[in-house]
Design an enzyme around this catalytic site. Structure first.
Site, PDB file in Angstrom:
ATOM      1  N   SER A  74       0.856  -1.183   0.000  1.00  0.00           N
ATOM      2  CA  SER A  74       0.000   0.000   0.000  1.00  0.00           C
ATOM      3  C   SER A  74       0.896   1.238   0.000  1.00  0.00           C
ATOM      4  O   SER A  74       2.115   1.138  -0.111  1.00  0.00           O
ATOM      5  CB  SER A  74      -0.963  -0.029   1.174  1.00  0.00           C
ATOM      6  OG  SER A  74      -0.266   0.225   2.336  1.00  0.00           O
ATOM      7  N   LYS A 112      -6.008   9.299  -7.150  1.00  0.00           N
ATOM      8  CA  LYS A 112      -6.065   8.063  -6.374  1.00  0.00           C
ATOM      9  C   LYS A 112      -7.476   7.540  -6.551  1.00  0.00           C
ATOM     10  O   LYS A 112      -8.439   8.089  -6.006  1.00  0.00           O
ATOM     11  CB  LYS A 112      -5.759   8.352  -4.906  1.00  0.00           C
ATOM     12  CG  LYS A 112      -5.702   7.105  -4.057  1.00  0.00           C
ATOM     13  CD  LYS A 112      -5.105   7.441  -2.708  1.00  0.00           C
ATOM     14  CE  LYS A 112      -4.953   6.254  -1.792  1.00  0.00           C
ATOM     15  NZ  LYS A 112      -5.966   5.236  -1.817  1.00  0.00           N
ATOM     16  N   ASP A 140     -10.803   5.556  -6.276  1.00  0.00           N
ATOM     17  CA  ASP A 140     -11.450   4.940  -5.121  1.00  0.00           C
ATOM     18  C   ASP A 140     -12.295   3.755  -5.589  1.00  0.00           C
ATOM     19  O   ASP A 140     -13.511   3.837  -5.696  1.00  0.00           O
ATOM     20  CB  ASP A 140     -12.321   5.999  -4.421  1.00  0.00           C
ATOM     21  CG  ASP A 140     -12.693   5.577  -3.016  1.00  0.00           C
ATOM     22  OD1 ASP A 140     -12.196   4.539  -2.562  1.00  0.00           O
ATOM     23  OD2 ASP A 140     -13.495   6.284  -2.390  1.00  0.00           O
ATOM     24  N   TYR A 152      -2.662   1.819 -13.622  1.00  0.00           N
ATOM     25  CA  TYR A 152      -1.755   2.926 -13.329  1.00  0.00           C
ATOM     26  C   TYR A 152      -0.340   2.509 -12.946  1.00  0.00           C
ATOM     27  O   TYR A 152       0.475   3.358 -12.629  1.00  0.00           O
ATOM     28  CB  TYR A 152      -2.332   3.799 -12.211  1.00  0.00           C
ATOM     29  CG  TYR A 152      -2.856   3.009 -11.023  1.00  0.00           C
ATOM     30  CD1 TYR A 152      -2.005   2.298 -10.207  1.00  0.00           C
ATOM     31  CD2 TYR A 152      -4.213   2.991 -10.731  1.00  0.00           C
ATOM     32  CE1 TYR A 152      -2.473   1.580  -9.134  1.00  0.00           C
ATOM     33  CE2 TYR A 152      -4.707   2.280  -9.648  1.00  0.00           C
ATOM     34  CZ  TYR A 152      -3.833   1.585  -8.855  1.00  0.00           C
ATOM     35  OH  TYR A 152      -4.306   0.870  -7.808  1.00  0.00           O
ATOM     36  N   LYS A 176      -4.259  12.380   0.609  1.00  0.00           N
ATOM     37  CA  LYS A 176      -5.688  12.089   0.805  1.00  0.00           C
ATOM     38  C   LYS A 176      -6.501  13.375   0.911  1.00  0.00           C
ATOM     39  O   LYS A 176      -6.133  14.279   1.664  1.00  0.00           O
ATOM     40  CB  LYS A 176      -5.881  11.279   2.096  1.00  0.00           C
ATOM     41  CG  LYS A 176      -5.112   9.968   2.118  1.00  0.00           C
ATOM     42  CD  LYS A 176      -5.892   8.848   1.523  1.00  0.00           C
ATOM     43  CE  LYS A 176      -6.784   8.237   2.577  1.00  0.00           C
ATOM     44  NZ  LYS A 176      -7.410   7.011   2.120  1.00  0.00           N
ATOM     45  N   CYS A 195     -48.214  -0.148   3.191  1.00  0.00           N
ATOM     46  CA  CYS A 195     -49.592   0.167   3.535  1.00  0.00           C
ATOM     47  C   CYS A 195     -50.395  -0.239   2.299  1.00  0.00           C
ATOM     48  O   CYS A 195     -50.081   0.180   1.189  1.00  0.00           O
ATOM     49  CB  CYS A 195     -49.700   1.670   3.781  1.00  0.00           C
ATOM     50  SG  CYS A 195     -51.378   2.280   3.666  1.00  0.00           S
TER      51      CYS A 195
HETATM   52  S1  IVH Z   1       0.214   3.039  -6.981  1.00  0.00           S
HETATM   53  C1  IVH Z   1       3.347   0.192  -5.086  1.00  0.00           C
HETATM   54  N1  IVH Z   1      -1.571   4.626  -8.037  1.00  0.00           N
HETATM   55  O1  IVH Z   1      -4.428   3.012  -3.431  1.00  0.00           O
HETATM   56  C2  IVH Z   1       2.364   1.264  -5.346  1.00  0.00           C
HETATM   57  N2  IVH Z   1      -2.277   3.202  -6.270  1.00  0.00           N
HETATM   58  O2  IVH Z   1      -3.654   3.314  -0.638  1.00  0.00           O
HETATM   59  C3  IVH Z   1       1.222   0.783  -6.100  1.00  0.00           C
HETATM   60  N3  IVH Z   1      -4.659   3.374  -5.738  1.00  0.00           N
HETATM   61  O3  IVH Z   1      -3.017  -0.172  -3.049  1.00  0.00           O
HETATM   62  C4  IVH Z   1       0.043   1.648  -5.979  1.00  0.00           C
HETATM   63  N4  IVH Z   1      -5.148   4.893  -7.245  1.00  0.00           N
HETATM   64  O4  IVH Z   1      -5.045   0.115  -4.630  1.00  0.00           O
HETATM   65  C5  IVH Z   1      -1.334   3.688  -7.100  1.00  0.00           C
HETATM   66  N5  IVH Z   1      -3.046   6.055  -9.114  1.00  0.00           N
HETATM   67  C6  IVH Z   1      -2.816   5.135  -8.188  1.00  0.00           C
HETATM   68  C7  IVH Z   1      -3.832   4.637  -7.345  1.00  0.00           C
HETATM   69  C8  IVH Z   1      -3.518   3.672  -6.387  1.00  0.00           C
HETATM   70  C9  IVH Z   1      -5.632   4.114  -6.282  1.00  0.00           C
HETATM   71  C10 IVH Z   1      -4.860   2.438  -4.616  1.00  0.00           C
HETATM   72  C11 IVH Z   1      -4.096   1.138  -4.746  1.00  0.00           C
HETATM   73  C12 IVH Z   1      -3.173   1.109  -3.557  1.00  0.00           C
HETATM   74  C13 IVH Z   1      -3.895   1.995  -2.610  1.00  0.00           C
HETATM   75  C14 IVH Z   1      -2.956   2.566  -1.571  1.00  0.00           C
END
Ligand code: IVH
Length: 701
Positions: free
Chosen positions: A103, A136, A138, A247, A346, A458
């Protein structure tokens, strides 16, 4: 896996153990405690539907650890404490990821980012770093493996080391190509990371379908996406219109073939990787990402995105910042939890806690009784939330809600707010149970719950609450669209005895309304004009406006296209209705019941005599020998026709429009600057690629 009785018993025992929280009589409770933990793991990881909070789970887990610590002789190999990571769905094969799915470290403000940049520059031994920033997403994390340009495996994140093999389901996601020309880049095997998502639009449509069936909606697009991936029926997965953003390339091997320099260059930066993914047919965040130098530009881009978060077609919960140079990424390496070359930024949370003060019971137009939670107003994501629908009695039970509870409330984007859970651990004993009524709160009739349904109703169709709700629905935007009328006026006129049913809308005594405070000549004129205009609404809107159970906008369109006059539907048997597109047993029965009811027919006659159009004026018969059975898709800019015009022409001649290139497509009409659709179509032999002129010839225009 667990029967209803077992669930109830386990949940009851859970609460007892949480309350007792002691280690006495370890022998007696240890196996029970394990069963309970396994049950909650199953609810959380497999069903995606936890019954207790993370804190409660942790409390029980620690209790077990404590008992095992003082009685090591009682430890078994199958104890939840002996497992690393999460449980996996037994319905799918467990597969190892080629590279563990780590993560990301989180940051929440500019200072966090500045700190991180400083550390990253130290590790990288650079004065300034080049970053690639992207949303990021969701959704639900996935990993895809391609070998020799073919998709060979798709897996969920699972515990990060191993995931569920969900290849068949992944193949239902249209934006995941089954074949991608990695070999052109000298790549043989590649593992790609990404996120499966449901767009806000698809999520809304999906929840509307659930609502038509009186099923509680899904909480947010993320849950919808992750739940969809684990479905056993791939066809159902396909129906959910999932999308995937890819990504990251976590691993690749090369073919050893020589590759042109420009292509090879894409393998050395993160932005290049995104470009390559885009080039071979993936939805990588090419349009959303930005490459910048230095942390200030990163902060600016994050702020820019946060401000437009609500306008995006999909949910994002932050931004991800990655060092762009891949060789540098390798040099910087990982900690055990996360890479040092990336960080998540975030956005502000859209959750808040509040107190549940009361639950009111509202009667809908079909008589459904909906519990609505009244909470102390809280400000979440730009709006103040004070009322939250709880949908039905089961939701109250499942979430174990009590009046006086502290509740966690979430509002994601333009999704309606919902109660995530109650914080049972902070109860002080003053909380009281929620009593579901046995009689209609509006008319006192007995409530009735059909077998297999979650909703109490009802059954009195004269119930004043239902009558008012039916009128509100009738005038609403997607139905007859009588603007300037609206909910408030309907309620007011009904209370004053000026309006008693739907035909009454067309018989309003405007002189009397004009004498009410707040109704000037202008507002009366507006109301009258809107009512008059609504008489010419299309038949499908009228059908939808009638509020027949299970008849949403789509079914209304199907019915409108079937008949020349609304009352023709009187002559359709249930079997005939079922033969229409997308109409099943339940819907057919409901339509048939509506048109067999004397009172309803009388109402329709009344509406017609008041001037409401019931003929199908819009239907055009397909031209004989036209495009019947043929499918079309337009791409690029057309010169002679507008896109909508061209599409109308296809439909008028009985042809069908498709949304994407697939083997089902017969014609791709190519305008100027056509892009990826054209590339895709070239790979499918059966798709005929034609110009705008050729299209015009084909339709004889
Ligand atoms: S990179 C080793 N890029 O967020 C790094 N993750 O909180 C690989 N996520 O596990 C992750 N958008 O599931 C990356 N543009 C993005 C992302 C992303 C969503 C998720 C992913 C990761 C989690 C971490």
């Amino acid at each position: 896996m667990y029967s209803k009785e077992q669930v109830v018993a386990l949940q009851k025992r859970t609460k007892e153990l949480i309350e007792a929280n002691h280690t006495e009589k370890a022998f007696e409770i240890i196996e029970q405690l394990r069963d309970i933990l396994r049950f909650h793991e199953y609810r959380y990881y497999v069903l995606n539907d936890p019954l207790i909070s993370d804190a409660e789970y942790d409390q029980l887990y620690k209790l077990l650890e404590k008992i095992e610590h003082s009685h090591p002789e009682l430890i078994t190999t199958t104890s939840p404490t002996q497992r690393v990571g999460s449980s996996l769905n037994a319905a799918f094969k467990t597969v190892p990821h080629l590279v563990p799915m780590l993560s990301l470290e989180n940051s929440y403000n500019a200072d966090d980012l500045i700190d991180w940049d400083r550390k990253a520059r130290e590790v990288a031994k650079k004065d300034e770093l080049e970053y690639c920033i992207e949303p990021k997403f969701d959704g639900a994390s996935i990993s895809l493996i391609y070998e020799n340009d073919h998709l060979v495996r798709g897996a969920t994140r699972g515990n990060g080391v191993e995931g569920d093999d969900v290849t068949t389901n992944m193949k239902q996601v249209r934006s995941i190509p089954l074949h991608a020309a990695f070999s052109e880049y000298g790549v043989h095997t590649v593992e790609i990371r990404g996120e499966v998502m449901m767009s806000k639009k698809a999520f809304k449509a999906f929840n509307e379908q659930l609502a038509e069936q009186n099923l509680p909606p899904l909480a947010n697009p993320r849950n919808a996406a992750s739940g969809s991936l684990r479905m056993k029926d791939p066809k159902e997965v396909a129906r959910r219109r999932l999308e995937a953003f890819l990504y990251n390339i976590s691993y690749h091997t090369t073919t050893g073939e020589a590759v042109d320099k420009k292509k090879d260059a894409l393998l050395h930066t993160h932005a290049g990787n995104l470009q390559m993914l885009w080039n071979v047919g993936f939805r990588s965040p090419m349009n959303e990402m930005k490459v910048v130098k230095g942390i200030q530009a990163v902060i600016d881009y994050c702020n820019e995105y946060e401000s437009k978060r609500d306008d995006l077609p999909f949910e994002i919960d932050g931004m991800v910042i990655k060092v762009n140079d891949l060789a540098l990424q390798d040099a910087m390496g990982m900690t055990t939890h996360h890479p040092r070359w990336a960080i998540a930024y975030k956005f502000k949370a859209r959750q808040a806690t509040s107190k549940l003060r009361n639950v009111e019971f509202q009667v809908g137009r079909t008589g459904s009784i909906t519990p609505v939670a009244k909470i102390d107003p809280v400000f979440i994501g730009g709006v103040t939330v004070g009322s939250i629908s709880l949908f039905n009695e089961d939701v109250i039970k499942e979430k174990d809600l009590m009046i006086g509870d502290t509740v966690l409330v979430e509002r994601a984007g333009d999704v309606i707010p919902y109660i995530v859970k109650s914080l049972a651990e902070v109860r002080d004993g003053s909380e009281t149970n929620i009593q579901f009524p046995t009689k209609c709160p509006a008319c006192e009739s007995e409530l009735y719950r059909e077998e297999g349904e979650a909703v109490w109703r009802c059954v009195n169709i004269e119930c004043p609450a239902q009558v008012v709700e039916r009128m509100i629905h009738f005038v609403s935007k997607d139905a007859m669209d009588i603007r300037s009328f609206g909910e408030a006026n309907i309620r007011k006129f009904y209370e004053l005895g000026l309006l008693k049913d739907i035909p009454g809308i067309y018989q309003l005594d405007c002189t009397r309304i004009g004498s009410l405070p707040g109704f000037g000549k202008k507002s009366i004129d507006n109301i009258q004009a809107a009512i008059e205009a609504s008489k010419q609404q299309t038949l499908n809107r009228l059908i939808f406006a009638l509020g027949i159970r299970y008849v949403g906008e789509t079914t209304a369109k199907v019915l409108a296209n079937t008949v020349d006059h609304l009352l023709d539907l009187k002559n359709y048997s249930e079997e005939q209705l079922q033969s229409l597109e997308d109409i099943g047993v339940k819907v057919a029965k409901s339509i048939h019941t509506f048109f067999s009811n004397e009172q309803n027919i009388e109402m329709l006659h009344q509406l017609e005599s008041l001037g409401v159009q019931m003929n199908n004026t819009k239907r055009t018969a397909p031209v004989a020998g036209g495009l019947s059975g043929q499918t079309f898709l337009f791409t690029g800019t057309l010169n002679k026709l507008k896109r909508t015009q061209a599409e109308e022409m296809v439909e008028q001649q009985g042809g069908k429009l498709l949304g994407s290139v697939s083997s089902k497509l017969n014609y791709l009409v190519v305008g100027e600057d056509a892009g990826s659709k054209l590339e895709k179509a070239k790979k499918i032999n059966t798709v005929k690629i034609i110009s705008e002129d050729e299209f015009l010839q084909l339709i004889g225009g």
